[in-house]
Design an enzyme around this catalytic site. Sequence first.
Site, PDB file in Angstrom:
ATOM      1  N   LYS A 234      31.433  51.647  45.917  1.00 32.38           N
ATOM      2  CA  LYS A 234      31.190  50.418  44.911  1.00 32.38           C
ATOM      3  C   LYS A 234      32.140  50.697  43.919  1.00 32.38           C
ATOM      4  O   LYS A 234      31.551  51.794  43.106  1.00 32.38           O
ATOM      5  CB  LYS A 234      29.737  50.396  44.934  1.00 32.38           C
ATOM      6  CG  LYS A 234      29.227  49.091  43.696  1.00 32.38           C
ATOM      7  CD  LYS A 234      27.856  48.823  43.750  1.00 32.38           C
ATOM      8  CE  LYS A 234      27.855  47.921  42.498  1.00 32.38           C
ATOM      9  NZ  LYS A 234      26.387  47.594  42.415  1.00 32.38           N
ATOM     10  N   LYS A 294      32.628  47.311  48.534  1.00 32.05           N
ATOM     11  CA  LYS A 294      32.440  46.403  47.463  1.00 32.05           C
ATOM     12  C   LYS A 294      33.149  46.520  45.985  1.00 32.05           C
ATOM     13  O   LYS A 294      33.253  47.734  45.547  1.00 32.05           O
ATOM     14  CB  LYS A 294      31.020  46.439  46.866  1.00 32.05           C
ATOM     15  CG  LYS A 294      30.543  45.129  46.065  1.00 32.05           C
ATOM     16  CD  LYS A 294      28.986  45.491  45.964  1.00 32.05           C
ATOM     17  CE  LYS A 294      28.716  44.272  44.701  1.00 32.05           C
ATOM     18  NZ  LYS A 294      27.576  44.516  43.950  1.00 32.05           N
TER      19      LYS A 294
HETATM   20  C1  PBG Z   1      23.539  45.937  40.722  1.00 37.26           C
HETATM   21  C2  PBG Z   1      24.490  44.995  41.623  1.00 37.26           C
HETATM   22  C3  PBG Z   1      25.384  44.232  41.387  1.00 37.26           C
HETATM   23  C4  PBG Z   1      26.199  43.429  42.377  1.00 37.26           C
HETATM   24  C5  PBG Z   1      24.903  43.577  43.347  1.00 37.26           C
HETATM   25  N1  PBG Z   1      24.054  44.434  43.063  1.00 37.26           N
HETATM   26  C6  PBG Z   1      26.223  44.117  39.962  1.00 37.26           C
HETATM   27  C7  PBG Z   1      26.651  45.465  39.382  1.00 37.26           C
HETATM   28  O1  PBG Z   1      26.757  46.328  39.880  1.00 37.26           O
HETATM   29  O2  PBG Z   1      26.859  45.283  38.143  1.00 37.26           O
HETATM   30  C8  PBG Z   1      26.855  42.327  42.346  1.00 37.26           C
HETATM   31  C9  PBG Z   1      27.080  41.243  43.222  1.00 37.26           C
HETATM   32  C10 PBG Z   1      28.209  40.275  43.170  1.00 37.26           C
HETATM   33  O3  PBG Z   1      28.793  40.290  42.163  1.00 37.26           O
HETATM   34  O4  PBG Z   1      28.211  39.304  43.827  1.00 37.26           O
HETATM   35  N2  PBG Z   1      23.038  46.634  41.424  1.00 37.26           N
END
Ligand code: PBG
Length: 370
Positions: A234, A294
């Site tokens: 991520k 992601k």
């Molecule tokens: C945070 C989390 C995020 C998303 C899913 N879980 C945002 C982040 O890490 O700041 C993003 C999902 C999206 O942008 O659709 N645990």
Amino acid sequence: MGVWGLAASLSTPRPRPARPLHPPRNCAMPLGMSPTPLAPYPALRLRRLRQADWIRRLVRETVLTPADLIWSMVVHEGEGEVPVASMPGVSRLSVKDCARAAVEARRLGIPAIAIFPHIDGARKDAEGSLAADPGGVIPRAVKAMKDAAPEVGILCDVALDPFTTHGHDGLIRSGRIANDPTIERLVAQGLMQAQAGADILAPSDMMDGRIGALRGALESAGHQDVMIMSYAAKFASAFYGPYRDAIGSGKLGSGPDDNPADKKTYQMDPANTEEALREVGQDLAEGADMVMVKPGLPYLDIVRRVVETYRAPTFAFQVSGEYAMIKAAAANGWLDEDRAVLESLTAFKRAGATGVITYFAPQAARVLGA
Ligand code: PBG
């Protein structure tokens, strides 16, 4: 001699590499395999195979179906729907509407739903105390959805950020995100979600060691069948912007706590790919059943490398910013929305992804004829 003569002069038989004629569908050709030598033009006119829909369908390498999709959904504590301004077409849903959506997912052939909470800002604190609340909106939504459509898999996000005033995924100690104390809280949150009936826990926090801790705790608590889909690679991405709006995330770097203004000490540097392989490898070694990359479309090279390296179920998240970009362009009449949606989702499959988490899931399933 013309092109035909040239073709003949080039046609001395060459040894063919030993490999199956076609790599299996959705399975990337391993690096290092040389492709079959090509006949030159005009013996080979690649357009021949594109001349009509029937032949295009016949030679298609990648097929997208509703079974490839995980529906990303936001639940809130109140009644009714609350539209998310930066994500036209997406609303925060009540628990009741989530249950209806699960029934709709079943009808559309969408195998699973990933659920994210919007929590009232007044109920958050710096420790994210509500994250493991068994009476919270996530466990209530999970129960309602499993009651309404038990055949639909439910993924829960394991992370503290919807519950913290500062919006970080971890606990803050002396102005830094503290890894090991955060893991303890994540394990409590994950066990609560498993207890509520979640089928898949999806830790999105990027703390080191959380997959092993979670797997061990699930086994000890008799939840051996609860799966883990790790947000393994991520990245610290600008494309999460609209999501923070959707879940009403606390503003990073603000509030009474001394806290970092970004997530770069735990989410990955977008410039890195070797590190992504190490992250994925470690999570698989700790017991992740599936892994995720992601954001999605800007990171298809990572998806491909992960699939080729580990051959484990690998999902990609088409995140909120990717959704918003397509929606905004379509709203301006700058692109055909349905085509752009299917093309982007097909691209994930072509890159080798096992499936895609997307806010477009119900729309895509309908366009696909479900
Ligand atoms: C945070 C989390 C995020 C998303 C899913 N879980 C945002 C982040 O890490 O700041 C993003 C999902 C999206 O942008 O659709 N645990």
